[in-house]
Design a protein around this motif. Structure first.
Motif, short mmCIF file in Angstrom:
data_model
loop_
_atom_site.label_atom_id
_atom_site.label_comp_id
_atom_site.label_asym_id
_atom_site.label_seq_id
_atom_site.Cartn_x
_atom_site.Cartn_y
_atom_site.Cartn_z
N ASN A 1 0.65 11.78 0.82
CA ASN A 1 -0.45 12.48 0.86
C ASN A 1 -1.54 11.63 1.76
N HIS A 2 -1.17 11.43 2.72
CA HIS A 2 -2.33 10.78 3.82
C HIS A 2 -2.48 9.42 3.29
N SER A 3 -2.01 8.88 2.59
CA SER A 3 -2.35 7.42 1.86
C SER A 3 -0.91 6.59 1.78
N THR A 4 -0.85 5.38 1.38
CA THR A 4 0.10 4.53 1.06
C THR A 4 0.72 5.09 -0.19
N SER A 5 1.77 4.46 -0.74
CA SER A 5 2.03 4.68 -2.04
C SER A 5 1.48 4.40 -3.20
N GLY A 6 1.32 4.87 -4.19
CA GLY A 6 0.64 4.52 -5.57
C GLY A 6 1.36 3.02 -5.98
N ALA A 7 2.59 3.08 -5.72
CA ALA A 7 3.28 1.63 -6.26
C ALA A 7 2.69 0.40 -5.42
N LEU A 8 2.52 0.70 -4.34
CA LEU A 8 2.21 -0.53 -3.48
C LEU A 8 0.57 -0.51 -3.70
N LYS A 9 -0.23 0.43 -3.87
CA LYS A 9 -1.60 0.17 -4.15
C LYS A 9 -1.78 -0.59 -5.38
N ASN A 10 -1.06 -0.34 -6.42
CA ASN A 10 -1.07 -0.70 -7.85
C ASN A 10 -0.73 -2.10 -7.70
N ALA A 11 0.10 -2.52 -6.98
CA ALA A 11 0.47 -3.93 -6.80
C ALA A 11 -0.23 -4.95 -6.09
N ILE A 12 -1.16 -4.37 -5.01
CA ILE A 12 -2.05 -4.98 -4.55
C ILE A 12 -3.25 -5.14 -5.69
N ASP A 13 -3.40 -4.21 -6.21
CA ASP A 13 -4.80 -4.44 -7.15
C ASP A 13 -4.48 -5.22 -8.30
N PHE A 14 -3.08 -5.69 -8.57
CA PHE A 14 -3.01 -6.61 -9.66
C PHE A 14 -3.36 -8.16 -9.58
N LEU A 15 -3.71 -8.34 -8.08
CA LEU A 15 -3.85 -9.76 -7.72
C LEU A 15 -5.00 -10.07 -7.06
N TYR A 16 -5.59 -10.93 -6.87
CA TYR A 16 -6.83 -11.18 -5.90
C TYR A 16 -6.60 -12.65 -5.05
N ALA A 17 -6.80 -13.67 -5.73
CA ALA A 17 -6.73 -14.90 -5.06
C ALA A 17 -5.42 -15.38 -4.26
N GLU A 18 -4.38 -14.90 -4.62
CA GLU A 18 -3.14 -14.71 -3.93
C GLU A 18 -3.20 -14.14 -2.53
N TRP A 19 -3.98 -13.18 -2.38
CA TRP A 19 -3.86 -12.32 -1.27
C TRP A 19 -4.99 -13.06 -0.31
#
Ligand code: FMN
Length: 185
Positions: free
Chosen positions: A86-104
């Motif tokens: 739906n014109h974006s990335t997968s919900g699974a990948l966005k969710n996995a990104i959202d879980f972390l901060y400093a690690e990225w």
């Protein structure tokens, strides 16, 4: 030598993403300027974000978050392999990104997408997302068409120039991953 994760951004049964990520990995491991590892979101079985504290606080309460954080923290750069949903990335990948901060933070990232228009809209969204966790996204990217780089929309058979595109993307990811090392110390 820097370490680069190739992250499979789809968890869907029958996903095309696994073959795409393996194709990137097989190209990448021929290089001698970085170490590469496939990271499969499925292996981490993350629920929808269930941490009470914002990721930027770094106070992770669940074992699944700590396992994901330890894996992501171990890399200097990332290649996100993303479908277009739906014109974006997968919900699974966005969710996995959202879980972390400093690690990225202060890491580099490149993108490999696939979809009817090469998945380019998913990557445009991901580039916006990368700003907040302070990930430096490189310009070169790979956009695989479901029409011309797959047979029957399901068997990966990339056209010849896609290998050149992947090499250009990996060149930039490794260079930027190395260049950002002082910021991570
Ligand atoms: C929920 C959903 C939404 C999709 N939306 C788009 C879309 O907006 N644009 C597009 O090009 N392809 C779209 N597709 C097709 C996917 O890009 C294609 O099925 C791809 O193989 C999905 O990645 P995966 O097999 O690794 O899960 C969509 C597929 C799904 C499942």
């Amino acid at each position: 030598m820097i370490k680069v994760a190739i992250i499979i951004g789809s968890t869907r049964p029958g996903r095309n993403g696994e073959a795409v990520a393996r194709w990137v990995y097989d190209l990448a491991v021929k290089r001698d300027d970085a170490e590469f590892e496939l990271v499969d979101l499925k292996d981490f079985d993350l629920p929808h974000l269930d941490e009470v504290m914002p990721a930027a606080m770094g106070r992770y309460s669940h074992p699944h978050t700590r396992a994901w954080a330890a894996k992501i923290a171990s890399f200097d750069a990332y290649v996100f392999v993303t479908p277009e949903y739906n014109h974006s990335t997968s919900g699974a990948l966005k969710n996995a990104i959202d879980f972390l901060y400093a690690e990225w933070n202060n890491k580099a990232a490149g993108f490999v997408s696939y979809g009817s228009n090469g998945g380019t809209r998913a990557v445009e969204h991901l580039r916006l997302v990368m700003g907040e966790p302070q990930v430096a996204d490189v310009r070169a990217q790979v956009a695989l068409s479901l029409f011309t780089d797959f047979e029957n929309f399901s068997v990966l058979n990339p056209s010849a120039q896609q290998e050149d595109a992947a090499t250009a993307m990996l060149d930039q990811v490794v260079a930027w991953g190395q260049a950002l090392c002082p910021l991570r110390k």
